[in-house]
Design a protein around this motif. Structure first.
Motif, PDB file in Angstrom:
ATOM      1  N   GLU A  93       0.761  -1.163   0.113  1.00 32.19           N
ATOM      2  CA  GLU A  93      -0.575   0.303   0.413  1.00 32.19           C
ATOM      3  C   GLU A  93       1.118   1.581  -0.165  1.00 32.19           C
ATOM      4  OE1 GLU A  93      -2.636   3.186   1.643  1.00 32.19           O
ATOM      5  OE2 GLU A  93      -0.416   2.721   2.438  1.00 32.19           O
ATOM      6  N   ASN A  94       2.283   1.554   1.007  1.00 33.12           N
ATOM      7  CA  ASN A  94       2.921   2.052   0.549  1.00 33.12           C
ATOM      8  C   ASN A  94       3.508   2.338  -0.455  1.00 33.12           C
ATOM      9  OD1 ASN A  94       2.728   4.316   3.278  1.00 33.12           O
ATOM     10  ND2 ASN A  94       2.425   1.905   4.094  1.00 33.12           N
ATOM     11  N   ILE A  95       4.337   1.376  -0.710  1.00 28.36           N
ATOM     12  CA  ILE A  95       5.074   1.449  -2.191  1.00 28.36           C
ATOM     13  C   ILE A  95       4.189   2.336  -3.305  1.00 28.36           C
ATOM     14  CG2 ILE A  95       4.819  -0.861  -3.320  1.00 28.36           C
ATOM     15  CD1 ILE A  95       7.975  -0.645  -2.435  1.00 28.36           C
ATOM     16  N   GLN A  96       3.063   2.006  -3.041  1.00 30.22           N
ATOM     17  CA  GLN A  96       2.361   2.092  -4.610  1.00 30.22           C
ATOM     18  C   GLN A  96       2.112   3.621  -4.727  1.00 30.22           C
ATOM     19  OE1 GLN A  96      -0.452  -0.961  -5.000  1.00 30.22           O
ATOM     20  NE2 GLN A  96       0.378  -2.572  -6.124  1.00 30.22           N
ATOM     21  N   ARG A  97       2.407   4.779  -3.814  1.00 28.98           N
ATOM     22  CA  ARG A  97       2.157   6.020  -3.893  1.00 28.98           C
ATOM     23  C   ARG A  97       3.232   6.384  -4.160  1.00 28.98           C
ATOM     24  NH1 ARG A  97      -2.092   7.000  -0.381  1.00 28.98           N
ATOM     25  NH2 ARG A  97      -3.145   5.523   0.151  1.00 28.98           N
ATOM     26  N   ASP A  98       2.892   7.466  -5.109  1.00 31.23           N
ATOM     27  CA  ASP A  98       4.120   7.809  -6.243  1.00 31.23           C
ATOM     28  C   ASP A  98       5.398   8.909  -4.781  1.00 31.23           C
ATOM     29  OD1 ASP A  98       2.552  10.249  -5.131  1.00 31.23           O
ATOM     30  OD2 ASP A  98       2.220  10.295  -7.322  1.00 31.23           O
ATOM     31  N   ASP A  99       5.318   9.304  -3.973  1.00 36.76           N
ATOM     32  CA  ASP A  99       5.705   9.727  -2.983  1.00 36.76           C
ATOM     33  C   ASP A  99       6.347   9.714  -1.846  1.00 36.76           C
ATOM     34  OD1 ASP A  99       3.820   9.333  -1.247  1.00 36.76           O
ATOM     35  OD2 ASP A  99       3.703  11.526  -0.151  1.00 36.76           O
ATOM     36  N   MET A 100       7.058   8.142  -2.177  1.00 37.94           N
ATOM     37  CA  MET A 100       7.835   8.033  -1.251  1.00 37.94           C
ATOM     38  C   MET A 100       8.904   7.397  -2.194  1.00 37.94           C
ATOM     39  SD  MET A 100       7.282   3.294  -0.215  1.00 37.94           S
ATOM     40  CE  MET A 100       7.966   3.322   1.628  1.00 37.94           C
ATOM     41  N   ALA A 101       9.727   7.775  -0.568  1.00 36.15           N
ATOM     42  CA  ALA A 101      11.333   7.986  -1.681  1.00 36.15           C
ATOM     43  C   ALA A 101      11.822   6.382  -1.776  1.00 36.15           C
ATOM     44  CB  ALA A 101      12.297   8.401   0.204  1.00 36.15           C
ATOM     45  N   PRO A 102      12.567   6.940  -2.877  1.00 35.73           N
ATOM     46  CA  PRO A 102      13.125   5.532  -2.853  1.00 35.73           C
ATOM     47  C   PRO A 102      14.233   5.004  -2.194  1.00 35.73           C
ATOM     48  CG  PRO A 102      13.693   7.413  -4.254  1.00 35.73           C
ATOM     49  CD  PRO A 102      13.244   8.214  -3.772  1.00 35.73           C
ATOM     50  N   SER A 103      14.415   5.690  -1.109  1.00 35.00           N
ATOM     51  CA  SER A 103      14.981   4.983  -0.180  1.00 35.00           C
ATOM     52  C   SER A 103      14.057   3.773   0.983  1.00 35.00           C
ATOM     53  CB  SER A 103      16.118   5.801   0.802  1.00 35.00           C
ATOM     54  OG  SER A 103      14.968   6.779   1.501  1.00 35.00           O
ATOM     55  N   SER A 146      23.441   6.337   7.050  1.00 34.49           N
ATOM     56  CA  SER A 146      23.816   7.538   6.110  1.00 34.49           C
ATOM     57  C   SER A 146      23.272   8.162   4.919  1.00 34.49           C
ATOM     58  CB  SER A 146      25.085   8.579   6.842  1.00 34.49           C
ATOM     59  OG  SER A 146      26.400   7.251   6.091  1.00 34.49           O
ATOM     60  N   VAL A 147      23.357   7.295   4.015  1.00 33.93           N
ATOM     61  CA  VAL A 147      23.142   7.899   2.400  1.00 33.93           C
ATOM     62  C   VAL A 147      21.975   7.650   2.663  1.00 33.93           C
ATOM     63  CG1 VAL A 147      23.765   6.463   0.347  1.00 33.93           C
ATOM     64  CG2 VAL A 147      25.464   6.803   1.616  1.00 33.93           C
ATOM     65  N   GLY A 159      20.924   8.332  -8.193  1.00 31.90           N
ATOM     66  CA  GLY A 159      21.806   8.602  -9.653  1.00 31.90           C
ATOM     67  C   GLY A 159      23.032   7.541  -8.291  1.00 31.90           C
ATOM     68  N   HIS A 160      23.231   8.961  -7.154  1.00 22.38           N
ATOM     69  CA  HIS A 160      24.642   9.550  -6.066  1.00 22.38           C
ATOM     70  C   HIS A 160      24.067   7.531  -5.415  1.00 22.38           C
ATOM     71  CE1 HIS A 160      24.437  13.559  -6.502  1.00 22.38           C
ATOM     72  NE2 HIS A 160      25.735  13.488  -6.978  1.00 22.38           N
ATOM     73  N   ALA A 161      23.413   7.634  -5.257  1.00 23.49           N
ATOM     74  CA  ALA A 161      22.398   6.176  -4.150  1.00 23.49           C
ATOM     75  C   ALA A 161      22.650   5.496  -4.957  1.00 23.49           C
ATOM     76  CB  ALA A 161      21.340   6.509  -3.172  1.00 23.49           C
ATOM     77  N   GLU A 162      22.743   5.328  -5.549  1.00 23.93           N
ATOM     78  CA  GLU A 162      23.121   4.488  -6.856  1.00 23.93           C
ATOM     79  C   GLU A 162      24.389   3.660  -6.761  1.00 23.93           C
ATOM     80  OE1 GLU A 162      19.029   3.731  -9.722  1.00 23.93           O
ATOM     81  OE2 GLU A 162      20.342   4.667 -10.061  1.00 23.93           O
ATOM     82  N   GLN A 171      33.814   3.567   3.149  1.00 21.95           N
ATOM     83  CA  GLN A 171      33.947   4.075   2.123  1.00 21.95           C
ATOM     84  C   GLN A 171      32.738   5.161   1.747  1.00 21.95           C
ATOM     85  OE1 GLN A 171      34.724   1.154  -1.022  1.00 21.95           O
ATOM     86  NE2 GLN A 171      36.525   1.413  -0.770  1.00 21.95           N
ATOM     87  N   GLN A 172      31.254   4.526   1.924  1.00 19.68           N
ATOM     88  CA  GLN A 172      30.627   5.433   1.959  1.00 19.68           C
ATOM     89  C   GLN A 172      29.929   6.308   2.561  1.00 19.68           C
ATOM     90  OE1 GLN A 172      26.384   3.589   1.235  1.00 19.68           O
ATOM     91  NE2 GLN A 172      27.684   1.607   1.118  1.00 19.68           N
ATOM     92  N   ASP A 173      30.431   6.025   3.534  1.00 18.09           N
ATOM     93  CA  ASP A 173      30.249   7.385   4.688  1.00 18.09           C
ATOM     94  C   ASP A 173      31.867   8.515   5.026  1.00 18.09           C
ATOM     95  OD1 ASP A 173      28.464   6.289   6.343  1.00 18.09           O
ATOM     96  OD2 ASP A 173      29.145   4.935   7.433  1.00 18.09           O
ATOM     97  N   LYS A 174      33.226   8.274   4.410  1.00 18.78           N
ATOM     98  CA  LYS A 174      33.665   8.962   4.095  1.00 18.78           C
ATOM     99  C   LYS A 174      33.542   9.673   2.842  1.00 18.78           C
ATOM    100  CE  LYS A 174      37.688   5.719   5.963  1.00 18.78           C
ATOM    101  NZ  LYS A 174      38.143   5.312   5.920  1.00 18.78           N
ATOM    102  N   LEU A 175      32.587   9.390   1.228  1.00 20.42           N
ATOM    103  CA  LEU A 175      32.694   9.918   0.585  1.00 20.42           C
ATOM    104  C   LEU A 175      31.476  11.288   0.511  1.00 20.42           C
ATOM    105  CD1 LEU A 175      33.747   7.134  -2.137  1.00 20.42           C
ATOM    106  CD2 LEU A 175      34.927   9.535  -1.640  1.00 20.42           C
ATOM    107  N   LEU A 176      30.067  10.281   1.493  1.00 14.43           N
ATOM    108  CA  LEU A 176      29.555  10.912   1.458  1.00 14.43           C
ATOM    109  C   LEU A 176      29.284  13.278   1.746  1.00 14.43           C
ATOM    110  CD1 LEU A 176      25.955  11.203   1.373  1.00 14.43           C
ATOM    111  CD2 LEU A 176      26.015  10.456   3.755  1.00 14.43           C
ATOM    112  N   PRO A 177      30.066  13.209   2.916  1.00 13.36           N
ATOM    113  CA  PRO A 177      30.324  14.853   3.139  1.00 13.36           C
ATOM    114  C   PRO A 177      30.553  15.386   1.899  1.00 13.36           C
ATOM    115  CG  PRO A 177      30.859  13.079   5.210  1.00 13.36           C
ATOM    116  CD  PRO A 177      30.564  11.779   4.313  1.00 13.36           C
TER     117      PRO A 177
END
Length: 553
Positions: A93-103, A146-147, A159-162, A171-177
């Motif tokens: 029900e939640n995932i079919q709503r178009d305003d849900m964040a990709p994460s 954090s990502v 695109g960043h997250a993918e 590595q992600q936590d070092k690069l993100l900031p």
């Protein structure tokens, strides 16, 4: 299903997968509810304690609570469902709503894949997505917390997250900031990934061939030795192919030991769980024994960047079943608590002994306690029954007639296998049977010798035995009191179907372990083909007259 109204404060919160609620849109909804109230009912389910839990409608409930408080009467639809149906419905029900964040879509999709026992095609169907979109979202499950939070709050793009998902979480936590602060584009991050993703120091495959390879970034300076440890592979296709081959080789080495072995990927978070007997996630000791023989019990090989190539043994790959077994164990323990407490008081007991814990990931799993009824074992067993029944009845013309009459009388004549009967006809009469002409078939039968006619009647029964369904076949075997000991002896075909752990159970049941004595342990330290050869050639052991329980009807 019924509609009613409940006081808002009496509805228990559910397990809403949505974590981010857009402040502007929520403010608009609060104002709408303040003016018009809730028009569309929320969905709730009744619980055993008499209360009701929210399944779908979290945003409406939040808006109503802010606009009117807990005493507001909210319209509800009550639907009886178990915990797992409720979770699945809430996710979809939640995932079919178009305003849900990709994460959030990723987290929800991963749970649905778990509910579908890892079947991504079925999960995509339930979600109304294509497979490519599902895999793309599931890849986000390898992103660090954090990502994911940055994606939730729109601090980075999808695109960043993918791209981040291909790095280890450190590595992600070092690069993100750096990406957020300096506003690096997706293209910038892709360049970093291409440089860092194929570090030879992290490779799980044999790197001997990499020493002098032109694609080794360290090879230009130093062609041998320590240069391997500091270099990167610039041929990503080759690097990935070698990694996949190594993962598959690791998995193959485990398949002799476990019923199920899977390489787990990003998004497979909810497709497996460490099987334990005790503790808060324990299924209970007796249930655990049964689980060890289940087809969904086995080992996982990690295909994730943070744990690439690691092996996790003792895994259950049916998480829904596992959760139900845990719930059943907890319910059973609660039901016995009053009696236990009374007994403890009567005997002056003052201290309970805590159960042993065995929930350490990767811990060696207990061995099988039975030969599991896998689909392959079931197919082998049914083929054995059909073959044995045909042979046992075929020589008795009187029984053939009686059983054929019984088959027709019980409406099973339609189950006579046309393919099998035509094959018998061709073998007995040395000619193909007429396909559509009754007259030609009748003439051919008339021209056959009396012996050939009798054999064709036997062939009809054999063809019926081949075609009837398994429950009917089982009934035939039981009525006939079929003696399988006359038609089965331990063979390689059967041993190939089971794991080495199950072979030990089989060896105990047939008496092979006792016959092998001290050699038994030594044999099982060898490869599966060597174990099979040893089990089939035990000196002075009589294999005749012994049938495994798993093969009986």
């Amino acid at each position: 299903m019924q509609q009613n109204t409940f006081r808002l404060g009496d509805i228990q919160p559910g397990r809403n997968p949505r974590k981010y609620f857009d402040p502007v849109k929520m403010a608009e909804m609060v104002e709408s509810v303040r003016q018009q109230g809730i028009i569309q009912p929320v969905l709730v389910r009744p619980l055993e304690n008499g209360s009701h839990e929210l399944v779908a409608g979290e945003r409406r409930v939040r808006a109503a609570r802010e606009a009117h408080g807990d005493d507001y009467e909210v319209p509800v639809v009550i639907r009886v469902m178990d915990e797992f149906e409720a979770r699945s419905l809430a996710l979809i029900e939640n995932i079919q709503r178009d305003d849900m964040a990709p994460s959030e879509e990723a987290v929800s999709a991963a749970e649905i894949v778990g509910l579908c026992q890892g079947d991504r095609d079925e999960a995509a169907r339930q979600l109304g997505w294509n497979r490519a979109m599902l895999d793309s979202r599931l890849a986000l499950m390898n992103c660090s917390a954090s990502v994911l939070e940055a994606l939730n709050t729109r601090s980075i793009k999808l695109g960043h997250a993918e791209l981040f998902a291909a790095f280890t979480k450190d590595q992600q936590d070092k690069l993100l900031p750096v990406v957020v602060k300096e506003g690096h584009s997706v293209a910038d991050l892709k360049k970093v990934l291409e440089r860092a993703a194929c570090a030879l120091s992290a490779a799980i495959f044999d790197k001997v061939d990499c020493a002098g390879c032109q694609h080794n970034s360290a090879a230009q300076a130093e062609m041998f030795g320590e240069s391997i440890g500091t270099g990167s592979c610039t041929n990503r296709t080759c690097y990935n192919e070698k990694t996949e081959k190594q993962l598959e080789a690791t998995a193959t080495g485990l398949r002799d030991e476990y019923q199920t072995v899977r390489i787990v990927r990003p998004g497979d978070n909810h497709t497996r769980i460490q099987l334990v007997a005790d503790g808060p996630k324990g299924v209970g000791s007796e249930q655990a024994k049964a689980c060890y023989a289940c087809q969904n019990f086995g080992a996982a090989v990690s295909g994730l960047p943070d744990s690439l190539g690691n092996v996790y043994k003792g895994q259950c790959f049916d998480t829904v079943c596992n959760m139900k077994k845990v719930a059943a164990r907890i319910k059973s323990e609660k039901a016995t608590e009053p009696a236990t407490a009374k007994a403890a008081t009567a005997t002056g007991a003052s201290k309970a002994v805590a159960p042993a814990r065995n929930d350490k990931p990767g811990a060696a799993a207990p061995e099988a306690t039975a030969v599991s009824e896998s689909e392959r074992v079931k197919a082998y067993r049914v083929a054995l029954w059909r073959k044995a029944l045909r042979r046992d009845i075929g020589a008795n013309q009187e029984l053939v007639r009686q059983y054929l009459i019984a088959i027709v009388a019980t409406g099973q004549a339609r189950c006579i296998s046309e393919t099998a009967f035509r094959a018998f006809w061709e073998r007995l009469l040395d000619d193909k049977p007429p396909v559509s002409s009754f007259g030609k078939a009748a003439d051919a039968a008339k021209a056959a010798t009396p012996l050939a006619q009798e054999n064709l009647i036997v062939a009809m029964l054999a063809s019926a035995i081949e075609g009837v369904d398994v429950p009917y076949l089982t009934e035939m075997c039981r009525h006939h009191k079929l003696d399988l000991t006359k038609y089965w002896k331990l063979d390689k075909a059967f041993l190939d179907l089971i794991t080495k752990s199950e072979m030990k159970v089989m060896a105990d049941e047939l008496g092979i372990r006792a016959a092998m004595g001290d050699d038994f342990k030594k044999v099982f330290a060898k490869s599966k083909p060597e174990v099979i050869e040893a089990l089939l050639s035990v000196k002075d052991f009589d294999y005749d007259g012994k049938v495994l329980k798993v093969l009986k009807f």
